[in-house]
Design a protein around this motif. Structure first.
Motif, PDB file in Angstrom:
ATOM      1  N   ALA A 136       0.768  -1.224   0.318  1.00 32.15           N
ATOM      2  CA  ALA A 136       0.015  -0.020  -0.104  1.00 32.15           C
ATOM      3  C   ALA A 136       0.711   1.005   0.119  1.00 32.15           C
ATOM      4  O   ALA A 136       0.608   2.248  -0.905  1.00 32.15           O
ATOM      5  CB  ALA A 136      -1.018  -0.062   1.311  1.00 32.15           C
ATOM      6  N   ALA A 137       1.619   1.189   0.732  1.00 31.60           N
ATOM      7  CA  ALA A 137       2.755   2.657   0.633  1.00 31.60           C
ATOM      8  C   ALA A 137       3.453   2.583  -0.290  1.00 31.60           C
ATOM      9  O   ALA A 137       3.506   3.689  -0.782  1.00 31.60           O
ATOM     10  CB  ALA A 137       3.756   2.272   2.146  1.00 31.60           C
ATOM     11  N   ALA A 138       4.033   1.563  -1.054  1.00 32.80           N
ATOM     12  CA  ALA A 138       4.848   1.797  -2.179  1.00 32.80           C
ATOM     13  C   ALA A 138       4.063   2.282  -3.365  1.00 32.80           C
ATOM     14  O   ALA A 138       4.365   2.930  -4.288  1.00 32.80           O
ATOM     15  CB  ALA A 138       5.397   0.508  -2.359  1.00 32.80           C
ATOM     16  N   ILE A 139       2.656   1.929  -3.423  1.00 34.84           N
ATOM     17  CA  ILE A 139       1.833   2.230  -4.450  1.00 34.84           C
ATOM     18  C   ILE A 139       1.342   3.489  -4.279  1.00 34.84           C
ATOM     19  O   ILE A 139       1.258   4.445  -5.284  1.00 34.84           O
ATOM     20  CB  ILE A 139       0.315   1.296  -4.499  1.00 34.84           C
ATOM     21  CG1 ILE A 139       0.903  -0.432  -5.037  1.00 34.84           C
ATOM     22  CG2 ILE A 139      -0.690   1.869  -5.283  1.00 34.84           C
ATOM     23  CD1 ILE A 139      -0.048  -1.112  -5.068  1.00 34.84           C
ATOM     24  N   VAL A 190      -0.949   3.308 -11.344  1.00 35.71           N
ATOM     25  CA  VAL A 190      -0.733   2.110 -11.093  1.00 35.71           C
ATOM     26  C   VAL A 190      -1.665   0.957 -11.108  1.00 35.71           C
ATOM     27  O   VAL A 190      -2.866   1.290 -10.748  1.00 35.71           O
ATOM     28  CB  VAL A 190      -0.148   1.977  -9.508  1.00 35.71           C
ATOM     29  CG1 VAL A 190       0.050   0.343  -9.092  1.00 35.71           C
ATOM     30  CG2 VAL A 190       1.015   2.931  -9.115  1.00 35.71           C
ATOM     31  N   ILE A 191      -1.735   0.148 -12.246  1.00 34.89           N
ATOM     32  CA  ILE A 191      -2.788  -0.491 -12.681  1.00 34.89           C
ATOM     33  C   ILE A 191      -2.577  -2.127 -12.408  1.00 34.89           C
ATOM     34  O   ILE A 191      -1.491  -2.520 -12.479  1.00 34.89           O
ATOM     35  CB  ILE A 191      -3.194  -0.525 -13.910  1.00 34.89           C
ATOM     36  CG1 ILE A 191      -3.688   1.047 -14.289  1.00 34.89           C
ATOM     37  CG2 ILE A 191      -4.163  -1.325 -14.588  1.00 34.89           C
ATOM     38  CD1 ILE A 191      -3.501   1.311 -15.821  1.00 34.89           C
ATOM     39  N   MET A 192      -3.378  -2.887 -11.695  1.00 39.44           N
ATOM     40  CA  MET A 192      -3.172  -4.193 -11.504  1.00 39.44           C
ATOM     41  C   MET A 192      -3.749  -5.271 -12.623  1.00 39.44           C
ATOM     42  O   MET A 192      -5.073  -5.140 -13.074  1.00 39.44           O
ATOM     43  CB  MET A 192      -3.786  -4.723 -10.275  1.00 39.44           C
ATOM     44  CG  MET A 192      -3.523  -6.266  -9.833  1.00 39.44           C
ATOM     45  SD  MET A 192      -4.235  -6.632  -8.216  1.00 39.44           S
ATOM     46  CE  MET A 192      -6.109  -6.562  -8.415  1.00 39.44           C
ATOM     47  N   GLY A 199      -9.657  -2.221  -4.328  1.00 38.77           N
ATOM     48  CA  GLY A 199     -10.042  -1.412  -3.350  1.00 38.77           C
ATOM     49  C   GLY A 199      -9.299  -1.183  -2.410  1.00 38.77           C
ATOM     50  O   GLY A 199      -9.036  -0.003  -1.364  1.00 38.77           O
ATOM     51  N   THR A 200      -8.647  -2.421  -1.678  1.00 41.42           N
ATOM     52  CA  THR A 200      -7.736  -2.360  -0.467  1.00 41.42           C
ATOM     53  C   THR A 200      -6.445  -1.166  -0.715  1.00 41.42           C
ATOM     54  O   THR A 200      -6.250  -0.433   0.159  1.00 41.42           O
ATOM     55  CB  THR A 200      -7.427  -3.437  -0.016  1.00 41.42           C
ATOM     56  OG1 THR A 200      -8.596  -4.249   0.126  1.00 41.42           O
ATOM     57  CG2 THR A 200      -6.557  -3.554   1.267  1.00 41.42           C
ATOM     58  N   LEU A 201      -6.097  -1.480  -2.066  1.00 46.03           N
ATOM     59  CA  LEU A 201      -4.813  -0.742  -2.162  1.00 46.03           C
ATOM     60  C   LEU A 201      -4.889   0.655  -2.973  1.00 46.03           C
ATOM     61  O   LEU A 201      -4.026   1.475  -3.321  1.00 46.03           O
ATOM     62  CB  LEU A 201      -4.078  -1.534  -3.102  1.00 46.03           C
ATOM     63  CG  LEU A 201      -3.331  -2.964  -2.441  1.00 46.03           C
ATOM     64  CD1 LEU A 201      -2.723  -3.844  -3.431  1.00 46.03           C
ATOM     65  CD2 LEU A 201      -2.802  -2.347  -1.230  1.00 46.03           C
ATOM     66  N   ASN A 202      -6.203   0.976  -3.155  1.00 50.02           N
ATOM     67  CA  ASN A 202      -6.457   2.316  -3.960  1.00 50.02           C
ATOM     68  C   ASN A 202      -5.797   2.396  -5.272  1.00 50.02           C
ATOM     69  O   ASN A 202      -5.238   3.493  -5.686  1.00 50.02           O
ATOM     70  CB  ASN A 202      -6.170   3.529  -3.077  1.00 50.02           C
ATOM     71  CG  ASN A 202      -7.065   3.654  -1.811  1.00 50.02           C
ATOM     72  OD1 ASN A 202      -8.179   3.473  -2.013  1.00 50.02           O
ATOM     73  ND2 ASN A 202      -6.566   3.999  -0.638  1.00 50.02           N
ATOM     74  N   LEU A 203      -5.797   1.234  -6.016  1.00 41.09           N
ATOM     75  CA  LEU A 203      -5.295   1.216  -7.461  1.00 41.09           C
ATOM     76  C   LEU A 203      -6.079   2.135  -8.303  1.00 41.09           C
ATOM     77  O   LEU A 203      -7.139   2.455  -8.179  1.00 41.09           O
ATOM     78  CB  LEU A 203      -5.088   0.110  -7.792  1.00 41.09           C
ATOM     79  CG  LEU A 203      -4.426  -1.088  -7.098  1.00 41.09           C
ATOM     80  CD1 LEU A 203      -4.687  -2.560  -7.637  1.00 41.09           C
ATOM     81  CD2 LEU A 203      -2.856  -0.644  -7.085  1.00 41.09           C
TER      82      LEU A 203
END
Length: 837
Positions: free
Chosen positions: A660-663, A673-675, A689-693
């Motif tokens: 999360a911090a790195a993203i 940043v896209i997964m 959603g958890t990582l706010n991508l």
């Protein structure tokens, strides 16, 4: 199966690299190519025809490959197969570094085998990660030679690859010796020439000026023909090859000054009165020529020392490898050289010892300091089955490990090789510097000629003397040596800095491109998550199969799979005492799952796409339970028996604490940043959603990831792709920058331009910051290199003389030229202390 092939057409290390890369580009092949002997040892999943191997080599150059035959005692020619136990060949040791195993004389070593003079024990050979020393040109890193010498392009001394301290010291010591000799003879020449500025010149009471000129000539001979003769050789080489460079200008400038002085000494009457002093002698410039050459030699000396400092990261890595290890055979333990360790050996690692090779813990637990490889200061807890890497340091526990990768296969060896390769590669910005140098030298020579003509026509008396001196000053101050150093020095230091921080950079181009990235694509499993999945539960929805029945079939199928999710189910099965049953007709369906046959049952385990592929029916009850788990971010695999889904397994993979911090850090820098994941839509949405991508795409096959990256690139985006699996390899290769997690597969790492040893997304932010700092450093170097030239050439040509009466002595010009090189070196070395956290 492993076979040996003979390779023809290779003439240098560069050829070897091209051949090895071409062979490894063939699916199902792992190749190791050597130059001496010229052969390739190829491991292949299934036999591949020699014609296909030849086709790959022909595309890379004029190389050929043929199967190598070995004669047995019966003279029957057979194909050579490598077994699991290598045959050791006894050879007389003729070189290397040897030490006493008792360390009687501390760290003292010897250059040949024998006995310790103190205790009498046999000296042991110190193993090295890189046996042969190769040499490269600091300005043309594509030049690689097995022997020291001069660069065929620019004539510079070749420097050792791989941070070989001994060889670097030899280069430095040779230059230092020559510099001392040059200084000893140049100082008297300079004092004689400058003595004319002393009122009543005392040395003229000893001899007349014409005799002192002969003394200057005598003292200049060792300087010109020994200490700095290589500069004239390089200048000549550059002219006959028309690869004009710094030595062209030095050779012309200093050479003309020295030859002019010699002619003036031997035939003074051929010169007009303008060239003569009030003593009746012709002006000689032995002091200008020797001082210029000595200052250039000083610059070369400083560069040689700087190369040692820029390679400090590699030297530190080389020091990580221990000399020996404790091998266990049966119930006996013995100390062996790491060169003698073979795959499958059991090794005991004691508290405080360095881990000798890559492998896994067989028995025991440990706390390992991996900071020297990953760049992370916090020690890592390891238990039975966990992987350990060579060069890392064991804590206060003892454990037994299984050797799995030895020699050049270890992570430490691969890191060193990657750092070496990247350090000698060219960044695209270097092409600009090369292009400038190509035009720069002829332009400078033209300016020098124009300077001579203008001064000869319009200059004050003696106009020809002014014309001659100013033309030489132009040639000397314009020397572009700093321009040639600007990019390679920054790249060498930057790559070393990255290696110390757990960022392995394959080439300089990727280091430069990283600075221009605007989209980062990340995989999920093993990239965003820890890549250590665990089974939460196994569910049956069919009355004919209970949970144990479902688990038995899942374990049977996954026993033939290497996928991390499969390994998680096998561990779960072992915990539940499930016996592994033999499976037949096993097949891994890329991006979907696995299929096989257990007895008469047709089994399929995987995602919804696999169920559609095998035409298995999923009832509503099963579908609802699966979707509920997926919305919680879980990974679910269906099990189908025949044409009906009978159950499923729920697997969770914890998101890395640092993700999360790195993203967030990458997004703050303006990156999207896209997964991309092969997992289902609900699981992907929960993770996103958890990582706010900035976005995600689910259910993607390898070709889908590849096509999406092509689409983004078609929109003008610069794309970085981070992944860790075999299925990520095509996308990693297609992306502008492929970033592999060091915890991933060898295929992913091979396809990537940057490897993060720790496998942490924080490494992407570090790599981008490192790229930014290196590019800034290169631009600063180019400013230092070109700034002196742009400002100095007009002054040397005499542009300021009509207004301010300022002229630039050739000796001052040489000092300024040397100072530009020193500025570039010092600026590059600043990167060693740069913070990229």
């Amino acid at each position: 199966m492993t076979h040996t092939y003979k390779i023809t057409g290779m003439s240098c290390q560069g050829c070897r690299t091209k051949v090895e890369k071409a062979l490894n580009g063939i699916d199902g092949i792992s190749a190791k190519v050597t130059l001496e002997p010229a052969e390739a040892i190829i491991t292949m999943d299934k036999h591949i025809q020699t014609e296909k191997l030849q086709e790959a080599l022909s595309a890379s150059g004029n190389y050929s490959i043929e199967m190598k035959a070995h004669e047995k005692d019966t003279k029957e020619k057979v194909h050579h197969h490598h077994g699991t136990t290598p045959i050791k060949v006894n050879r007389e040791e003729t070189g290397g570094v040897y030490y006493c195993p008792m360390h009687c004389e501390g760290d003292k070593t010897y250059d040949k085998p024998g006995h310790c003079p103190v205790c009498g024990m046999d000296l042991l050979k110190q193993p090295t990660l890189k046996q042969a020393t190769q040499f490269t040109c600091p300005m043309h890193p594509e030049i690689i030679s097995d022997q020291p010498g001069s660069c065929p392009i620019c004539g510079m001394d070749l420097v050792p690859l791989g941070g070989n301290l001994e060889e670097e010291d030899k280069v430095y010591e040779t230059l230092l010796r020559k510099f001392k000799i040059a200084t000893i003879f140049t100082v008297p020449i300079f004092l004689i020439a400058m003595s004319e500025m002393i009122p009543g010149n005392p040395i003229f009471k000893l001899m007349e000026l014409k005799y002192w000129n002969w003394v200057q000539f005598a003292f200049s001979i060792p300087v010109v023909f020994y200490a700095t003769w290589m500069f004239f050789q390089r200048a000549w080489q550059s002219i006959i090859t028309w690869k004009l460079n710094m030595f062209t200008l030095i050779g012309i400038g200093a050479g003309v000054a020295w030859l002019f002085s010699l002619v003036a000494l031997l035939f003074p009457d051929v010169f007009p009165d303008q060239f003569k002093t009030h003593h009746g002698t012709v002006y000689v410039y032995f002091e200008a020529a020797t001082v210029i050459l000595t200052l250039v030699l000083l610059g070369q000396l400083l560069e040689a020392r700087a190369h040692g400092k820029t390679n400090s990261a590699i030297k530190e890595l080389l020091k990580l490898a221990p000399n020996t290890a404790t091998r266990i055979v049966g119930d006996k333990e013995s100390t062996v050289s790491i060169d003698d360790i073979q795959k499958g050996d059991l090794l005991r690692v004691k508290p405080g010892e360095k881990i000798p090779v890559d492998g896994s813990i067989k028995t025991g637990e440990a706390i390992i300091d991996e900071s020297m490889i990953s760049g992370e200061p916090v020690p890592v807890e390891k238990k039975t089955g966990d992987k350990v890497s060579s060069g890392t340091i064991n804590g206060n526990k003892t454990f037994v490990m299984l050797a799995e990768k030895v020699g050049s296969e270890t992570l430490l060896s691969q890191i060193i090789e990657m750092v070496n390769s990247a350090s000698r590669s060219k960044a695209p910005i270097q092409k600009m510097a090369d292009k400038i140098s190509g035009y720069f030298v002829p332009v400078v020579v033209l300016i020098a000629i124009v300077t001579f003509i203008v001064w000869a026509i319009y200059g004050p008396e003696p106009s020809y003397v002014y014309a001659f001196v100013n033309a030489i000053a132009v040639l000397i101050i314009a020397c572009p040596c700093a321009l040639g150093l600007a990019t390679p020095m920054s790249v060498m230091v930057g790559v070393g800095k990255g290696a110390q921080s757990g960022i392995l950079i394959k080439n300089a181009e990727s280091l430069e491109k990283m600075n221009a990235i605007d989209v980062v694509i990340i995989d999920k499993t093993g990239t965003v998550t820890e890549g250590k999945p665990s089974v939460e539960k196994v569910v049956s929805v069919n009355s004919d199969f209970n949970e144990k029945d479902v688990l038995e079939r899942i374990v049977a199928l996954n026993s033939s799979s290497e996928h991390p999710l499969a390994q998680a189910t096998l561990r779960y099965g072992e915990e539940n005492k499930i016996k592994v049953q033999p499976i037949s007709n096993f097949e891994a369906v890329t991006g979907k799952g696995v299929i096989g046959k257990l007895g008469k049952e047709e089994l399929a385990l995987g995602n919804q796409k696999l169920m559609e592929h095998v035409k298995a029916k999923i009832d509503n009850k099963l579908d609802e339970q699966v979707k509920a788990a997926q919305k919680q971010g879980k990974t679910v695999s269906y099990l189908a028996v025949g044409n009906k889904a009978v159950g499923f397994v729920v697997i969770s993979d914890k998101i890395k604490a640092s993700s999360a911090a790195a993203i967030h850090k990458l997004q703050q820098e303006g990156l999207k940043v896209i997964m991309f994941t092969g997992d289902n839509e609900d699981t992907a949405r929960a993770v996103s959603g958890t990582l706010n991508l900035d976005g995600f795409k689910a259910g993607m096959l390898p070709e889908d990831k590849l096509n999406e990256i092509k689409k983004l690139q078609g929109e003008g985006k610069k794309v970085a792709m981070a992944g860790d699996g075999i299925n990520d390899a095509p996308a990693l290769s297609q992306a502008d920058i492929g970033i592999a997690m060091g915890t991933g597969t060898d295929v992913a790492i091979e396809s990537a331009a940057i490897t993060l040893v720790k496998g942490d997304l924080n490494g992407i932010a570090k790599a981008r910051l490192l790229s930014h700092k290196v590019m800034g450093n290169i631009k600063g170097n180019l400013f230092f290199a070109l700034g002196y030239n742009v400002l100095g050439i007009p002054v040397a040509a005499g542009l300021l003389y009509p207004v301010f009466g300022i002229l630039l002595s050739p000796m001052i010009a040489a000092l300024a030229m040397s100072f530009s090189s020193v500025s570039v070196i010092l600026n590059s070395l600043r990167l060693r202390s740069a913070k990229i956290d």
